[in-house]
Design an enzyme around this catalytic site. Structure first.
Site, PDB file in Angstrom:
ATOM      1  CG  ASP A  50     -18.520  -4.927 -29.131  1.00  0.00           C
ATOM      2  OD1 ASP A  50     -18.073  -6.073 -29.392  1.00  0.00           O
ATOM      3  OD2 ASP A  50     -18.213  -4.289 -28.101  1.00  0.00           O
ATOM      4  CB  ALA A  51     -21.301  -2.012 -34.568  1.00  0.00           C
ATOM      5  CE1 TYR A  93     -23.333 -11.845 -30.225  1.00  0.00           C
ATOM      6  CE2 TYR A  93     -24.336  -9.986 -29.084  1.00  0.00           C
ATOM      7  CZ  TYR A  93     -24.134 -11.340 -29.201  1.00  0.00           C
ATOM      8  OH  TYR A  93     -24.733 -12.206 -28.319  1.00  0.00           O
ATOM      9  CB  SER A 114     -16.836 -33.233   0.257  1.00  0.00           C
ATOM     10  OG  SER A 114     -17.425 -32.057   0.629  1.00  0.00           O
ATOM     11  CD  GLU A 161      -9.730 -31.023 -13.232  1.00  0.00           C
ATOM     12  OE1 GLU A 161     -10.491 -30.476 -12.411  1.00  0.00           O
ATOM     13  OE2 GLU A 161     -10.072 -31.952 -13.968  1.00  0.00           O
ATOM     14  CE  LYS A 197     -10.602 -27.727  -2.747  1.00  0.00           C
ATOM     15  NZ  LYS A 197     -11.566 -26.675  -2.692  1.00  0.00           N
ATOM     16  CG  ASP A 245     -12.060 -20.277  -2.747  1.00  0.00           C
ATOM     17  OD1 ASP A 245     -13.024 -20.980  -2.377  1.00  0.00           O
ATOM     18  OD2 ASP A 245     -11.510 -19.443  -2.019  1.00  0.00           O
ATOM     19  CD  GLU A 266     -16.139 -24.454  -7.417  1.00  0.00           C
ATOM     20  OE1 GLU A 266     -16.537 -25.598  -7.725  1.00  0.00           O
ATOM     21  OE2 GLU A 266     -15.896 -24.106  -6.238  1.00  0.00           O
ATOM     22  CE1 TYR A 275     -15.617 -29.748 -10.213  1.00  0.00           C
ATOM     23  CE2 TYR A 275     -15.236 -27.430 -10.633  1.00  0.00           C
ATOM     24  CZ  TYR A 275     -15.745 -28.427  -9.841  1.00  0.00           C
ATOM     25  OH  TYR A 275     -16.386 -28.108  -8.681  1.00  0.00           O
ATOM     26  CE  LYS A 320     -11.197 -33.406 -10.469  1.00  0.00           C
ATOM     27  NZ  LYS A 320     -12.161 -32.787 -11.389  1.00  0.00           N
ATOM     28  CE  LYS A 344      -8.747 -27.252   1.244  1.00  0.00           C
ATOM     29  NZ  LYS A 344      -9.567 -26.159   1.723  1.00  0.00           N
ATOM     30  CB  CYS A 395      -4.435 -20.778  38.171  1.00  0.00           C
ATOM     31  SG  CYS A 395      -5.971 -21.080  37.267  1.00  0.00           S
ATOM     32  CB  CYS A 435      -8.309 -21.678  41.080  1.00  0.00           C
ATOM     33  SG  CYS A 435      -6.808 -22.528  40.603  1.00  0.00           S
ATOM     34  CB  CYS A 476      -3.836 -24.360  36.891  1.00  0.00           C
ATOM     35  SG  CYS A 476      -4.838 -24.460  38.389  1.00  0.00           S
ATOM     36  CB  CYS A 508      -8.693 -25.153  38.776  1.00  0.00           C
ATOM     37  SG  CYS A 508      -8.695 -23.881  37.496  1.00  0.00           S
TER      38      CYS A 508
END
Ligand code: IVH
Length: 723
Positions: A48-49, A51, A97, A165, A167, A169, A227, A279, A343, A367, A461, A464, A477, A483
């Site tokens: 890091d130093a 960099y 979509s 692949e 999916k 979220d 995403e 993707y 796909k 899903k 019911c 009614c 009912c 009703c």
């Protein structure tokens, strides 16, 4: 290169512009590579130093030579000022979509459909298992092309390959690189245009401001879909920090991501731990891919992060196995995924399959089972529906299930209630699947806790007070016309989207109209005047006029909507449409007996009996007659093309037409009597080949089938439709 080489002891201001430019460019290239190793490969090459020294030197040089500043410099990720609003930007290509399912049988059907459309009818079983999952090699050693169909006749033998692949979220985004430099980032929005969030996306360290060109040169244009997401560990840390600061935590990583990416002040986004995975190549110029896999490989080489564990398979079994493996590992991942995406790999085949206005036909989201959460039932209430069914509903202590707060869940019916033995006060597991109503899955036992008495459906019911009737698992009912709860339900159904689609007539208004005694059956809606609606709570002259107009517009309505609106048991939008197309008039339908009804596709013995029973019921007949008297005409949409000038001809469309969608083109030839199919064979009479056409065009040439281009096709329509 040794980082030390990039330092001359010369103070930045004393360097000539040329010397400064040379150093700046070398530093930027060096820093970009280190960013890539650190953020994308997660394998830093320097400390890091070290960099920080490089970065500070670059900053100092740029400050001393502001004329050399450039927006793609690594120092320029955060810098833009806050804005008042986000601009609306059109997408390079529509961001569609995905069609989605949770059912393995649907995955099989998708697979079959795609194979069939590509001319691989049946016979998949004998060949299944020939090709096995082929993980993408980590490095550049891509075997992507090994699955491409060999040239020549054998091409039709190889089964089409699918990419699998996760999916993700998160929040969908389009990134556009012009000449290798990040030009804009746009949220999905409505799919055609979204919000420009470029300055915010620039702050995400794993998004290259300039494409890497170590493995291949940058394309002239690259539009890529990806995403934006937040890792669970980062999300939890963020929430802790927010709570320490006294701010409200986010409900889930997706909300946190969405909030961060739509910030008006990029410096806030910069403090959120976001990542971006790419993707899908939406558009590219100056590079050419034949398969999705080639595209993903290129994205990786250009320095973008791509999803893990992308696999290339051909059989359904491999798809199901991939899904099962990911489902199992789901809880061990540091980010949320809600399924896998399937796909078609071949890009030319994708063009052939095309898209609906909503989703491509070459992809499917498979899903996972929805997430389940535990909460307590505070009370069980009874809801009376339009058919008189009494539904027990659990009123829950609000709980978040997959990002949505749930406070009611259906308990279905008496039988389900008894089977699950759900009682008031119980702790229960609740699930939410897609857009459907949340359900109580099971009771979670609590040792030592005294439970309430078993819940009993009421004998009368609740609306009614009529004694209920039990039919199978359901409780009814029987007071169908007295009703008010049922009447409200019928009116809402009548006016709903698939019914007469009366804008502004939802549950609340229907309840008002019924409670005030303004409407006793659907037909009376047409008699309502502005002066009757205006005094109702929530209404004024303008809104009352609007509602009356919305109702009056429906005096002419398509037959299918009318039939749906009647609320015949089991008759949903699809069956209503099929009945309308088959019988073409209300009179013909009313005269139909069970045998005649069963001639309609989708209507079997049970449904035909329910329909006859409903239509011959005296009360229903009265309601229908009353409606019929109010409606000027019940139209039947679109004639079929039987007897048209193209009768007996078979058309195939391939490529993407400019002037209309493929669906519209099919409808036009069908209206002229032709058939439209998706694969070219000896039966095909005409192939309409638009830009992007590939294999089908070649097949048509081979078989000597007539080929029309778009202009030729439009001329043909012109000639025949005018006739
Ligand atoms: S492909 C039109 N691949 O899921 C096809 N989408 O429910 C392009 N999503 O809004 C989408 N991970 O943003 C694709 N590996 C993946 C994905 C993915 C997540 C999102 C996508 C879309 C949503 C659809």
């Amino acid at each position: 290169m040794n980082p030390e080489d990039l330092f001359s002891e010369v103070p930045p201001a004393e360097l000539s512009t040329d010397a400064a430019r040379d150093q700046i460019e070398r530093l930027r290239a060096e820093i970009r590579e280190h960013d890539h190793h650190y953020y994308v490969e997660a394998a830093p090459k320097i400390s890091d130093a070290q960099y920080d020294r490089l970065f500070r030197r670059l900053k100092a040089l740029e400050e001393a030579h502001p004329e050399l500043l450039s927006p793609d410099s690594p120092t320029q990720r955060v810098g833009a000022d806050p804005v008042d609003s986000l601009p609306t930007i059109r997408h390079t290509a529509p961001m569609l979509s995905l069609d989605s399912t949770q059912e393995p049988s649907e995955v099989r059907r998708f697979h079959e459909r795609v194979l069939k459309a590509l001319g691989h009818d049946g016979g998949t079983d004998s060949r299944s298992g020939e090709t096995s999952g082929e993980p993408v090699a980590e490095g550049g050693d891509s075997r992507a092309s090994s699955g491409d169909p060999p040239a020549g006749d054998a091409a039709d033998e190889a089964l089409p390959a699918f990419l699998l692949e996760p999916k993700l979220d998160g929040i969908s985004i389009e990134l556009v690189y012009v000449d290798g430099v990040l030009d804009r980032a746009v949220t999905r929005g409505n799919g055609r245009e979204g919000e420009g969030v470029t300055e915010n996306v620039r702050t995400i360290p794993s998004v290259p401001l300039r494409l890497r060109t170590v493995g291949r040169s940058a394309p002239d244009l690259l539009a890529v879909r990806g995403e934006i997401l937040m890792r669970l560990s980062a999300f939890e840390a963020l929430n802790e920090q927010l709570m320490e600061e006294g701010s409200a935590p986010y409900a889930n990583p997706r909300n946190a991501t969405s909030g961060a990416i739509r910030q008006l002040d990029p410096s806030v986004t910069a403090r959120r731990p976001l990542e971006c995975l790419a993707y899908d190549v939406l558009d590219v110029e100056g590079a050419d891919f034949r398969t999705d896999m080639e595209g993903i490989e290129a994205l990786r080489e250009w320095g973008l992060v791509v999803p893990e564990r992308v696999e290339r398979v051909t059989t359904v079994d491999e798809i199901l196995a991939y899904h099962a493996r990911y489902d199992e590992d789901r809880d061990t991942l540091d980010y949320e995924i809600d399924g896998v995406v399937i796909k078609l790999d071949d890009l030319e085949d994708r063009v052939d399959l095309g898209s609906t206005s909503h989703h491509p036909r070459w992809a499917l989201a498979y899903k996972f089972e929805p997430r389940k959460e535990i909460t307590r039932i505070e009370r069980i209430a009874i809801q009376v529906g339009r058919t008189g069914v009494l539904t027990p509903v659990a009123l829950l202590r609000p709980v978040e299930v997959g990002g949505v707060t749930v406070s009611r869940a259906t308990l279905h019916n008496r039988e389900e209630l008894e089977r699950k033995d759900v009682r008031e006060g119980d702790r229960v597991r609740v699930q939410r699947a897609g857009d459907v109503i949340p359900q109580v899955v099971e009771v979670v036992s609590e040792e030592g806790r005294e439970r309430a008495e078993p819940f009993r459906m009421p004998p009368r019911c609740p609306n009614c007070d009529t004694p209920v009737e039990e039919r199978g698992p359901f409780t009814y009912c029987p007071n169908r016309f007295g009703c008010m709860a049922q009447l409200k339900g019928r009116i809402v159904h009548f006016a709903s989207r698939s019914g007469l689609d009366i804008e502004g007539l939802g549950e609340e208004t229907a309840a008002l109209l019924v409670d005030r005694g303004l409407v006793h059956q659907p037909a009376e809606l047409f008699d309502l005047g502005v002066d009757e609606i205006e005094p109702l709570p929530g209404f004024a002259e303008k809104s009352a006029t609007k509602l009356v107009e919305a109702i009056q517009r429906r005096r002419t309505t398509e037959l299918r909507r009318f039939l749906y609106g009647l609320g015949i048991p089991e008759v949903g939008a699809t069956v209503a449409r099929d009945l309308a197309t088959h019988f073409r008039s209300l009179e013909a339908l009313l005269a139909a007996d069970r045998a005649a009804l069963q001639a309609v596709k989708g209507v079997g013995p049970t449904m035909s009996e329910l329909i006859v029973e409903f239509l011959s019921d005296e009360h229903n007949r009265g309601a229908i007659d009353a409606l019929h008297a109010q409606m000027e005409a019940l139209t039947v949409p679109e004639q079929t093309g039987a007897g048209g000038p193209l009768e007996g001809q078979t058309f195939v469309f391939t490529g993407s037409l400019e002037s209309m969608t493929r669906g519209a083109a099919k409808k036009r030839v069908e209206a002229l009597g032709a058939k439209a199919t998706s694969s070219v064979s000896g039966e095909t009479d005409v192939v309409v080949a638009a830009p992007g056409a590939g294999r089908k065009r070649a097949k048509a040439e081979e078989l000597g089938v007539e080929i029309l281009d778009e202009a030729g096709f439009l001329a043909l329509l012109d000639e025949l439709e005018g006739a």
